[in-house]
Design a protein around this motif. Structure first.
Motif, PDB file in Angstrom:
ATOM      1  N   LEU A  70       4.660   5.749  -8.067  1.00  0.00           N
ATOM      2  CA  LEU A  70       4.733   6.490  -6.792  1.00  0.00           C
ATOM      3  C   LEU A  70       5.787   5.891  -5.860  1.00  0.00           C
ATOM      4  O   LEU A  70       6.581   6.607  -5.258  1.00  0.00           O
ATOM      5  CB  LEU A  70       3.376   6.434  -6.072  1.00  0.00           C
ATOM      6  CG  LEU A  70       2.317   7.429  -6.490  1.00  0.00           C
ATOM      7  CD1 LEU A  70       1.035   7.161  -5.710  1.00  0.00           C
ATOM      8  CD2 LEU A  70       2.806   8.848  -6.206  1.00  0.00           C
ATOM      9  N   ILE A  71       5.766   4.556  -5.759  1.00  0.00           N
ATOM     10  CA  ILE A  71       6.748   3.884  -4.885  1.00  0.00           C
ATOM     11  C   ILE A  71       8.160   4.155  -5.401  1.00  0.00           C
ATOM     12  O   ILE A  71       9.071   4.485  -4.640  1.00  0.00           O
ATOM     13  CB  ILE A  71       6.457   2.360  -4.820  1.00  0.00           C
ATOM     14  CG1 ILE A  71       5.149   2.115  -4.072  1.00  0.00           C
ATOM     15  CG2 ILE A  71       7.602   1.602  -4.151  1.00  0.00           C
ATOM     16  CD1 ILE A  71       4.684   0.664  -4.082  1.00  0.00           C
ATOM     17  N   SER A  72       8.333   4.037  -6.730  1.00  0.00           N
ATOM     18  CA  SER A  72       9.655   4.262  -7.323  1.00  0.00           C
ATOM     19  C   SER A  72      10.128   5.677  -7.044  1.00  0.00           C
ATOM     20  O   SER A  72      11.291   5.913  -6.708  1.00  0.00           O
ATOM     21  CB  SER A  72       9.616   4.073  -8.839  1.00  0.00           C
ATOM     22  OG  SER A  72       9.214   2.782  -9.147  1.00  0.00           O
ATOM     23  N   LYS A  73       9.203   6.632  -7.199  1.00  0.00           N
ATOM     24  CA  LYS A  73       9.565   8.036  -6.997  1.00  0.00           C
ATOM     25  C   LYS A  73       9.988   8.260  -5.547  1.00  0.00           C
ATOM     26  O   LYS A  73      11.009   8.882  -5.270  1.00  0.00           O
ATOM     27  CB  LYS A  73       8.343   8.900  -7.329  1.00  0.00           C
ATOM     28  CG  LYS A  73       8.691  10.357  -7.495  1.00  0.00           C
ATOM     29  CD  LYS A  73       7.499  11.097  -8.062  1.00  0.00           C
ATOM     30  CE  LYS A  73       7.636  12.577  -7.748  1.00  0.00           C
ATOM     31  NZ  LYS A  73       6.395  13.276  -7.794  1.00  0.00           N
TER      32      LYS A  73
ATOM     33  N   ARG B  12       0.821  -1.214   0.000  1.00  0.00           N
ATOM     34  CA  ARG B  12       0.000   0.000   0.000  1.00  0.00           C
ATOM     35  C   ARG B  12       0.852   1.260   0.000  1.00  0.00           C
ATOM     36  O   ARG B  12       0.444   2.275  -0.512  1.00  0.00           O
ATOM     37  CB  ARG B  12      -0.888   0.022   1.255  1.00  0.00           C
ATOM     38  CG  ARG B  12      -1.844  -1.135   1.331  1.00  0.00           C
ATOM     39  CD  ARG B  12      -2.616  -1.064   2.623  1.00  0.00           C
ATOM     40  NE  ARG B  12      -3.597   0.006   2.576  1.00  0.00           N
ATOM     41  CZ  ARG B  12      -4.780  -0.085   2.013  1.00  0.00           C
ATOM     42  NH1 ARG B  12      -5.138  -1.215   1.437  1.00  0.00           N
ATOM     43  NH2 ARG B  12      -5.609   0.921   2.019  1.00  0.00           N
ATOM     44  N   SER B  13       2.037   1.190   0.611  1.00  0.00           N
ATOM     45  CA  SER B  13       2.825   2.413   0.746  1.00  0.00           C
ATOM     46  C   SER B  13       4.290   2.140   0.457  1.00  0.00           C
ATOM     47  O   SER B  13       4.749   0.994   0.496  1.00  0.00           O
ATOM     48  CB  SER B  13       2.695   2.946   2.172  1.00  0.00           C
ATOM     49  OG  SER B  13       3.390   2.082   3.049  1.00  0.00           O
ATOM     50  N   ALA B  14       5.014   3.224   0.223  1.00  0.00           N
ATOM     51  CA  ALA B  14       6.459   3.113  -0.010  1.00  0.00           C
ATOM     52  C   ALA B  14       7.153   2.583   1.242  1.00  0.00           C
ATOM     53  O   ALA B  14       8.144   1.852   1.158  1.00  0.00           O
ATOM     54  CB  ALA B  14       7.014   4.477  -0.397  1.00  0.00           C
ATOM     55  N   THR B  15       6.641   2.936   2.409  1.00  0.00           N
ATOM     56  CA  THR B  15       7.228   2.436   3.660  1.00  0.00           C
ATOM     57  C   THR B  15       7.078   0.924   3.740  1.00  0.00           C
ATOM     58  O   THR B  15       8.022   0.201   4.078  1.00  0.00           O
ATOM     59  CB  THR B  15       6.530   3.095   4.866  1.00  0.00           C
ATOM     60  OG1 THR B  15       6.717   4.490   4.771  1.00  0.00           O
ATOM     61  CG2 THR B  15       7.100   2.594   6.176  1.00  0.00           C
ATOM     62  N   ASP B  16       5.884   0.436   3.433  1.00  0.00           N
ATOM     63  CA  ASP B  16       5.675  -1.013   3.464  1.00  0.00           C
ATOM     64  C   ASP B  16       6.587  -1.720   2.460  1.00  0.00           C
ATOM     65  O   ASP B  16       7.030  -2.847   2.702  1.00  0.00           O
ATOM     66  CB  ASP B  16       4.205  -1.357   3.163  1.00  0.00           C
ATOM     67  CG  ASP B  16       3.293  -0.954   4.309  1.00  0.00           C
ATOM     68  OD1 ASP B  16       3.807  -0.712   5.418  1.00  0.00           O
ATOM     69  OD2 ASP B  16       2.064  -0.874   4.101  1.00  0.00           O
TER      70      ASP B  16
ATOM     71  N   ASN C 233      -6.635   4.642  -1.018  1.00  0.00           N
ATOM     72  CA  ASN C 233      -5.795   3.482  -0.758  1.00  0.00           C
ATOM     73  C   ASN C 233      -4.558   3.471  -1.646  1.00  0.00           C
ATOM     74  O   ASN C 233      -4.048   2.439  -2.018  1.00  0.00           O
ATOM     75  CB  ASN C 233      -6.591   2.181  -0.864  1.00  0.00           C
ATOM     76  CG  ASN C 233      -7.138   1.953  -2.249  1.00  0.00           C
ATOM     77  OD1 ASN C 233      -6.548   2.409  -3.215  1.00  0.00           O
ATOM     78  ND2 ASN C 233      -8.247   1.270  -2.342  1.00  0.00           N
ATOM     79  N   GLY C 234      -4.088   4.665  -1.921  1.00  0.00           N
ATOM     80  CA  GLY C 234      -2.820   4.749  -2.627  1.00  0.00           C
ATOM     81  C   GLY C 234      -2.972   4.510  -4.111  1.00  0.00           C
ATOM     82  O   GLY C 234      -2.014   4.225  -4.799  1.00  0.00           O
ATOM     83  N   GLY C 235      -4.185   4.626  -4.635  1.00  0.00           N
ATOM     84  CA  GLY C 235      -4.374   4.549  -6.066  1.00  0.00           C
ATOM     85  C   GLY C 235      -4.586   3.150  -6.579  1.00  0.00           C
ATOM     86  O   GLY C 235      -4.632   2.945  -7.770  1.00  0.00           O
TER      87      GLY C 235
ATOM     88  N   ALA D 220      -1.853  -1.256 -11.558  1.00  0.00           N
ATOM     89  CA  ALA D 220      -0.952  -0.872 -10.448  1.00  0.00           C
ATOM     90  C   ALA D 220       0.208   0.000 -10.924  1.00  0.00           C
ATOM     91  O   ALA D 220       1.066   0.379 -10.131  1.00  0.00           O
ATOM     92  CB  ALA D 220      -0.407  -2.136  -9.781  1.00  0.00           C
ATOM     93  N   GLN D 221       0.207   0.326 -12.236  1.00  0.00           N
ATOM     94  CA  GLN D 221       1.386   1.039 -12.754  1.00  0.00           C
ATOM     95  C   GLN D 221       1.597   2.405 -12.106  1.00  0.00           C
ATOM     96  O   GLN D 221       2.721   2.790 -11.789  1.00  0.00           O
ATOM     97  CB  GLN D 221       1.287   1.181 -14.264  1.00  0.00           C
ATOM     98  CG  GLN D 221       1.731  -0.091 -14.947  1.00  0.00           C
ATOM     99  CD  GLN D 221       1.880   0.053 -16.433  1.00  0.00           C
ATOM    100  OE1 GLN D 221       1.880   1.151 -16.968  1.00  0.00           O
ATOM    101  NE2 GLN D 221       1.982  -1.074 -17.112  1.00  0.00           N
ATOM    102  N   SER D 222       0.505   3.150 -11.902  1.00  0.00           N
ATOM    103  CA  SER D 222       0.687   4.491 -11.327  1.00  0.00           C
ATOM    104  C   SER D 222       1.170   4.361  -9.874  1.00  0.00           C
ATOM    105  O   SER D 222       1.982   5.150  -9.404  1.00  0.00           O
ATOM    106  CB  SER D 222      -0.605   5.303 -11.406  1.00  0.00           C
ATOM    107  OG  SER D 222      -1.606   4.635 -10.677  1.00  0.00           O
ATOM    108  N   HIS D 223       0.689   3.329  -9.190  1.00  0.00           N
ATOM    109  CA  HIS D 223       1.122   3.116  -7.814  1.00  0.00           C
ATOM    110  C   HIS D 223       2.615   2.739  -7.779  1.00  0.00           C
ATOM    111  O   HIS D 223       3.366   3.194  -6.920  1.00  0.00           O
ATOM    112  CB  HIS D 223       0.262   2.019  -7.182  1.00  0.00           C
ATOM    113  CG  HIS D 223       0.447   1.894  -5.699  1.00  0.00           C
ATOM    114  ND1 HIS D 223       0.340   2.956  -4.847  1.00  0.00           N
ATOM    115  CD2 HIS D 223       0.764   0.826  -4.923  1.00  0.00           C
ATOM    116  CE1 HIS D 223       0.573   2.548  -3.606  1.00  0.00           C
ATOM    117  NE2 HIS D 223       0.831   1.263  -3.628  1.00  0.00           N
TER     118      HIS D 223
END
Ligand code: AMP
Length: 422
Positions: free
Chosen positions: A356-359, A321-325, A391-393, A350-353
């Motif tokens: 976000l994680i990559s960024k 769900r998140s970059a932290t996770d 939910n993060g997109g 899930a590509q946009s999500h």
């Protein structure tokens, strides 16, 4: 640099020697000395970099074994398996000491009675998950008014909204005068601010930028249609001969389904999630660690802190769900300096999500294709569904209880980012 330069006493140095721990890791080098001097510590280091010893050693050196029947040190953790794991490390060390130190571990999902009985004999160090600890306090099985040391392991998770109420209740039971040690691999600036408000002039120890990444986690991202992920997983396991894989999915249901499909394909696979009995969870983890299982399909209950020696591969079947996770999930591999591989499956929706994680992590991981599994689905148009944004997109998911809490906090004027590490 050796452990002997850190101010540890001879008994602990001998214990470390017998257990084969010779050279302190960067977080141990940085945190042990200030902790021994009685300072509060806010410690941040990569997953798998030895945070447990960074608090266990000063704690065992400083407590007085026979001072009281009530615990002097409280170690709080967010999950049962992590509590058991940290309890084991503390016991391994304590067993080597000339004066016995009693370590008790308590967590939910199992009968409370044996834990109450064990506490009756007194304990010096209590390792606990918050909910069960409060149950035991309510049943007068333990008092927290003698606590001199408080450790929060995976502190940012414990400071998150999901635990806020229980944590505040526990903090209210502790003496004001105490030493606190908070550790995690991830602390957003907002969570740091919150942690600072609970600590007394803490020493901020962040060993992440200094050390070259402590581990060698190779990260890969593979574009694949959602409907073909299990087949791709099977293909990768066979093609690369992965002996053990920890697969993360978004829901308990998905954990069951994917594990079942893998089993039907001949793999030794089991699900691991919060709705299994604690006995089953413990068994699955023990089997996985002992290499009796090759695949465990887990929800994020397995994302934090679990130390599975020499786990070579983690797969994000569903993105976190998140970059932290993401950080915590992939940190299950590549531990204690060993190389690891983290593979993320990225479906069209899930590509946009993933971007976000990559960024957030400044990742330069190209989106690959695997021959025979090339993605055919098109990325959906940006959603206007407020649930999807919340939910993060990830489109199509309902708001979780945690998301609802966050929304409620936001509507009450609490900035979500001040309470959550993502
Ligand atoms: P932790 O981050 O505390 O879960 O530790 C991760 C792994 O590193 C565990 O398997 C520990 O046994 C191992 N470890 C911790 N400290 C040391 C050390 N100083 N030398 C070698 N291994 C260590």
């Amino acid at each position: 640099m050796t452990f002997s330069s850190l101010g540890l006493n001879t008994s602990l140095l001998q214990a470390l020697h017998r257990l084969g721990w010779v050279t302190p890791t960067p977080i141990q080098l940085a945190a042990i000395a200030p902790a021994l001097l009685g300072q509060d510590v806010l410690g941040c280091a990569h997953t798998g970099s030895g945070k447990t010893l960074a608090f266990a050693l000063p704690l065992l050196q400083t407590l007085s074994p026979q001072a009281s029947r009530q615990p002097q040190a409280l170690v709080l953790l967010p999950t049962r398996e992590l509590a058991a794991q940290v309890g084991d490390t503390l016991r391994d060390l304590a067993q080597q000491l000339p004066v016995p130190v009693k370590i008790s571990v308590v967590f939910g999902g199992v009968s409370i009675n044996p834990q109450m009985m064990a506490l009756r004999g007194g304990t010096q160090v209590l390792v606990a998950t918050p909910g069960r600890l409060l149950d035991l306090v309510a049943q007068h099985a333990v008092k927290l008014d003698q606590i001199k040391w408080l450790v929060l392991d995976e502190a940012d998770r414990l400071l998150d909204l999901g635990f806020a109420q229980e944590l505040n209740q526990i903090l209210a039971l502790l003496p004001q005068q105490r030493q606190s040690l908070f550790f995690s691999a991830t602390f957003s600036p907002a969570v740091q601010t919150l942690a600072h408000s609970m600590l007394h002039e803490p020493v901020w120890v962040d060993v992440r930028p200094d050390a070259a990444p402590p581990v060698d986690i190779t990260q890969r991202a593979i574009a694949v249609d959602a409907s073909r992920r299990t087949q791709l997983l099977r293909h990768l396991i066979t093609q690369h001969g992965w002996s053990r894989v920890l697969v993360f999915v978004a829901t308990k249901f998905a954990a069951e389904i994917v594990a079942d499909k893998l089993r039907k394909g001949g793999a030794t696979a089991e699900p691991f999630h919060g709705e299994l009995s604690q006995g089953k969870r413990t068994q699955v983890l023990a089997d996985f660690k002992a290499e009796r299982l090759s695949v465990v399909v887990a929800t994020d209950v397995a994302a934090r802190g679990l130390d599975i020696a020499q786990l070579p591969v983690v797969v994000n079947f569903d993105l976190p769900r998140s970059a932290t996770d993401y950080t915590h999930r992939i940190g299950r591999t590549g531990r204690a300096g060993l190389p690891g591989l983290a593979v993320s499956f990225v479906s069209a929706e899930a590509q946009s999500h993933w971007r976000l994680i990559s960024k957030r992590h400044h990742l330069k991981v190209p989106l690959e294709s695997v021959v025979g599994f090339e993605a055919q689905d098109e990325a959906p148009a940006p959603s206007t569904d407020p649930n999807a944004a919340g939910n993060g997109g990830i489109k199509g998911k309902r708001l979780s209880k945690k998301d609802k809490l966050r929304a409620q906090a936001a509507s009450e004027g609490i900035d979500e980012r001040t309470r959550h590490g993502t």
